[in-house]
Design an enzyme around this catalytic site. Structure first.
Site, PDB file in Angstrom:
ATOM      1  N   ASP A  89       0.945  -1.322   0.108  1.00 17.30           N
ATOM      2  CA  ASP A  89      -0.044  -0.008   0.131  1.00 17.30           C
ATOM      3  C   ASP A  89       0.915   1.150   0.029  1.00 17.30           C
ATOM      4  OD1 ASP A  89      -2.323   1.648  -0.090  1.00 17.30           O
ATOM      5  OD2 ASP A  89      -2.782   1.163   2.241  1.00 17.30           O
ATOM      6  N   LEU A  90       1.739   1.293  -0.840  1.00 16.33           N
ATOM      7  CA  LEU A  90       3.029   2.327  -0.850  1.00 16.33           C
ATOM      8  C   LEU A  90       2.449   3.557  -1.742  1.00 16.33           C
ATOM      9  CD1 LEU A  90       5.721   2.459   0.495  1.00 16.33           C
ATOM     10  CD2 LEU A  90       6.673   1.456  -1.476  1.00 16.33           C
TER      11      LEU A  90
END
Length: 259
Positions: free
Chosen positions: A167-168
């Site tokens: 979830d960068l």
């Protein structure tokens, strides 16, 4: 020397297990730090209602910090995972993604190929979640076509599963005086291009330098630029399910490119 301050993340409104899932991801990603991996927010305590982390003083993102982060992220990915879709160590249930107060459950089941994992546990899973809310009623076949191409192995490149943040987006990279520190993971075994595509989606600071430094440390596969939208389809679908609005139309437009 005084003890660093603690930041408490309130998870009391999140589903049961959310804080433990995030903690498992932080610890798993942090295992790569010894070998030059990206700095991960230090976990102090975890409970059903909160996660305590070291509080980091913010600082401007610099060219040097971006270069260091790109190379470090490559080292994190190189730490690997048992399989595509594999959850972090210390975790054996489904995962979550999305805002802490209302995250979506996401499957993390070990799968032989990246394409099969991404097709079923990301695209089709989100399609089902969206259609349950009345989304994509006329465009379902479009997403199924994307999933079929993924499942066929067309986008598999033979690379082993990477240890990815999952979830960068830019908001999950804290810039400090000592460089980038990562928070709020949805960690699993995946494709390294997924993390890079997320950084590109909401344009992290100095993104061109991050990508260049990553590519120098771990050369990207040919044609990776053409696959950015494929990897971004997942977070855009997440946003469509959670927030609706223009993300629904954006997800359809992105799917059309890969159908």
């Amino acid at each position: 020397m005084s003890e660093p301050r603690t930041y408490r993340k309130d998870t009391s409104a999140a589903p049961r297990g959310y804080s433990s899932w995030e903690a498992a991801g932080l610890l798993w990603l942090a295992e790569a730090e010894e070998d030059g991996g990206a700095s991960i927010a230090e976990l102090r305590d975890v409970d059903t209602t909160h996660i305590d982390l070291v509080q980091y003083a913010p600082a401007p993102a610099t060219n040097l910090a971006a270069d260091e982060f790109g190379a470090a992220l490559a080292a994190t990915h190189a730490a690997g995972a048992p399989a595509f879709g594999a959850p972090p160590a210390r975790w054996s249930s489904h995962g979550f993604i999305g805002p802490g107060e209302s995250p979506m459950p996401m499957p993390v089941e070990p799968t032989q190929t990246w394409g099969a994992f991404f097709a079923e546990q990301r695209i089709r899973h989100l399609l089902r979640a969206g259609r349950a809310k009345g989304l994509w009623e006329e465009e379902g076949e479009l997403f199924e076509q994307v999933a079929a191409r993924l499942e066929s192995g067309e986008f598999d490149d033979g690379r082993p599963p990477a240890r990815i943040h999952g979830d960068l987006w830019a908001g999950n990279v804290l810039w400090t005086s000592s460089g980038a520190v990562l928070i709020d993971p949805a960690a699993h075994g995946g494709h390294p291009e997924t993390d890079l595509a997320m950084l590109l989606l909401f344009t992290a600071p100095h993104i061109a330098r991050i990508i260049a430094a990553y590519d120098e440390a771990a050369p990207l596969a040919d044609g990776w630029q053409e696959r950015v939208g494929l990897h971004q389809l997942f977070p855009v679908m997440v946003h469509a399910v959670i927030f609706g609005g223009g993300y629904v139309r954006q997800s359809v437009e992105m799917a059309r490119k890969y159908a």
